[in-house]
Design a protein around this motif. Sequence first.
Motif, PDB file in Angstrom:
ATOM      1  N   ALA A  28      38.060  39.919 -15.462  1.00  0.00           N
ATOM      2  CA  ALA A  28      39.064  39.382 -14.703  1.00  0.00           C
ATOM      3  C   ALA A  28      39.927  38.546 -15.727  1.00  0.00           C
ATOM      4  CB  ALA A  28      38.753  38.550 -13.399  1.00  0.00           C
ATOM      5  N   THR A  29      41.052  38.097 -15.258  1.00  0.00           N
ATOM      6  CA  THR A  29      42.008  36.984 -16.007  1.00  0.00           C
ATOM      7  C   THR A  29      41.350  35.478 -15.532  1.00  0.00           C
ATOM      8  OG1 THR A  29      43.586  36.808 -14.443  1.00  0.00           O
ATOM      9  CG2 THR A  29      43.990  38.434 -15.955  1.00  0.00           C
ATOM     10  N   PRO A  30      41.548  34.523 -16.492  1.00  0.00           N
ATOM     11  CA  PRO A  30      41.433  33.072 -15.761  1.00  0.00           C
ATOM     12  C   PRO A  30      42.265  32.995 -14.709  1.00  0.00           C
ATOM     13  CG  PRO A  30      41.785  33.118 -18.049  1.00  0.00           C
ATOM     14  CD  PRO A  30      42.174  34.579 -17.676  1.00  0.00           C
ATOM     15  N   THR A  31      43.405  33.537 -14.206  1.00  0.00           N
ATOM     16  CA  THR A  31      44.129  33.033 -13.087  1.00  0.00           C
ATOM     17  C   THR A  31      43.495  34.026 -11.980  1.00  0.00           C
ATOM     18  OG1 THR A  31      46.304  33.089 -14.444  1.00  0.00           O
ATOM     19  CG2 THR A  31      46.300  33.431 -12.112  1.00  0.00           C
ATOM     20  N   GLN A  32      43.043  35.148 -12.201  1.00  0.00           N
ATOM     21  CA  GLN A  32      42.164  35.723 -11.002  1.00  0.00           C
ATOM     22  C   GLN A  32      40.889  35.122 -10.619  1.00  0.00           C
ATOM     23  OE1 GLN A  32      42.019  39.491 -13.047  1.00  0.00           O
ATOM     24  NE2 GLN A  32      43.575  40.070 -11.635  1.00  0.00           N
ATOM     25  N   LEU A  33      40.175  34.587 -11.561  1.00  0.00           N
ATOM     26  CA  LEU A  33      39.076  33.523 -11.251  1.00  0.00           C
ATOM     27  C   LEU A  33      39.277  32.479 -10.668  1.00  0.00           C
ATOM     28  CD1 LEU A  33      36.686  34.518 -14.199  1.00  0.00           C
ATOM     29  CD2 LEU A  33      36.584  35.515 -11.984  1.00  0.00           C
ATOM     30  N   PHE A  34      40.276  31.765 -11.024  1.00  0.00           N
ATOM     31  CA  PHE A  34      40.634  30.488 -10.479  1.00  0.00           C
ATOM     32  C   PHE A  34      41.366  30.604  -9.208  1.00  0.00           C
ATOM     33  CE2 PHE A  34      43.743  27.081  -9.652  1.00  0.00           C
ATOM     34  CZ  PHE A  34      43.377  25.879 -10.394  1.00  0.00           C
ATOM     35  N   GLU A  35      41.869  31.764  -8.696  1.00  0.00           N
ATOM     36  CA  GLU A  35      42.390  32.007  -7.581  1.00  0.00           C
ATOM     37  C   GLU A  35      41.300  32.239  -6.496  1.00  0.00           C
ATOM     38  OE1 GLU A  35      45.702  34.522  -7.883  1.00  0.00           O
ATOM     39  OE2 GLU A  35      47.117  32.694  -8.637  1.00  0.00           O
ATOM     40  N   ALA A  36      40.437  32.773  -7.105  1.00  0.00           N
ATOM     41  CA  ALA A  36      39.162  33.085  -6.169  1.00  0.00           C
ATOM     42  C   ALA A  36      38.430  31.981  -5.723  1.00  0.00           C
ATOM     43  CB  ALA A  36      38.306  34.061  -6.728  1.00  0.00           C
ATOM     44  N   PHE A  37      38.516  30.810  -6.289  1.00  0.00           N
ATOM     45  CA  PHE A  37      38.211  29.462  -5.949  1.00  0.00           C
ATOM     46  C   PHE A  37      38.978  28.561  -5.092  1.00  0.00           C
ATOM     47  CE2 PHE A  37      36.943  25.044  -5.669  1.00  0.00           C
ATOM     48  CZ  PHE A  37      35.569  25.198  -5.404  1.00  0.00           C
ATOM     49  N   SER A  38      40.335  28.522  -5.653  1.00  0.00           N
ATOM     50  CA  SER A  38      41.215  27.638  -5.030  1.00  0.00           C
ATOM     51  C   SER A  38      41.917  28.282  -3.879  1.00  0.00           C
ATOM     52  CB  SER A  38      42.499  27.563  -6.070  1.00  0.00           C
ATOM     53  OG  SER A  38      43.222  28.751  -6.470  1.00  0.00           O
ATOM     54  N   ASP A  39      41.811  29.680  -3.712  1.00  0.00           N
ATOM     55  CA  ASP A  39      42.185  30.250  -2.154  1.00  0.00           C
ATOM     56  C   ASP A  39      41.125  30.290  -1.505  1.00  0.00           C
ATOM     57  OD1 ASP A  39      43.179  31.873   0.067  1.00  0.00           O
ATOM     58  OD2 ASP A  39      43.549  33.558  -1.309  1.00  0.00           O
TER      59      ASP A  39
END
Length: 161
Positions: A28-39
């Motif tokens: 996954a991209t950093p953005t996809q992983l970041f969003e999995a936590f921030s959402d």
Amino acid sequence: MTANQANATEGTAGRATIDIVNVRLFDATPTQLFEAFSDPEQLAKWWGPAGFTNTIEEFDFRPGGAWRITMHAPNGGDFANESQIVEFVKPTRIVFDHLRPMHWYRMTMTYQAVGEQTELTWLMKLEASPESEKLREFIEQANEQNFDRLAAHVAGVIAQQ
């Protein structure tokens, strides 16, 4: 790729800590992983060890914001947790403090692109105590289960895109 290590170090605000580090490569991209936590809708689906479900009562994703979650164990037990977001840099870093009800820790999550994958590192600075020493092995394993759940969640999100 997985790596775990634990050391006693001097932690945040002069607290003696035990460092627990978990590292894994994700497809996954950093953005996809970041969003999995921030959402919070995504976070509720994968947070916690295998078999747990979650109810997020509050998730104010900003520095100083509160994160209150009840983790529901497979055996029916409920574990209320209160944390506070310390800082974040989208999409490379998230830091939060786990405040209550039991052990204090600071979690720093870093997201680093490695080719087509992302290396996610969790550095948990757990307040040192005899109880924390007993929890270390459980926490290392629980974090790996968290990573398993995150990998499956993100794979499902990517497949739907």
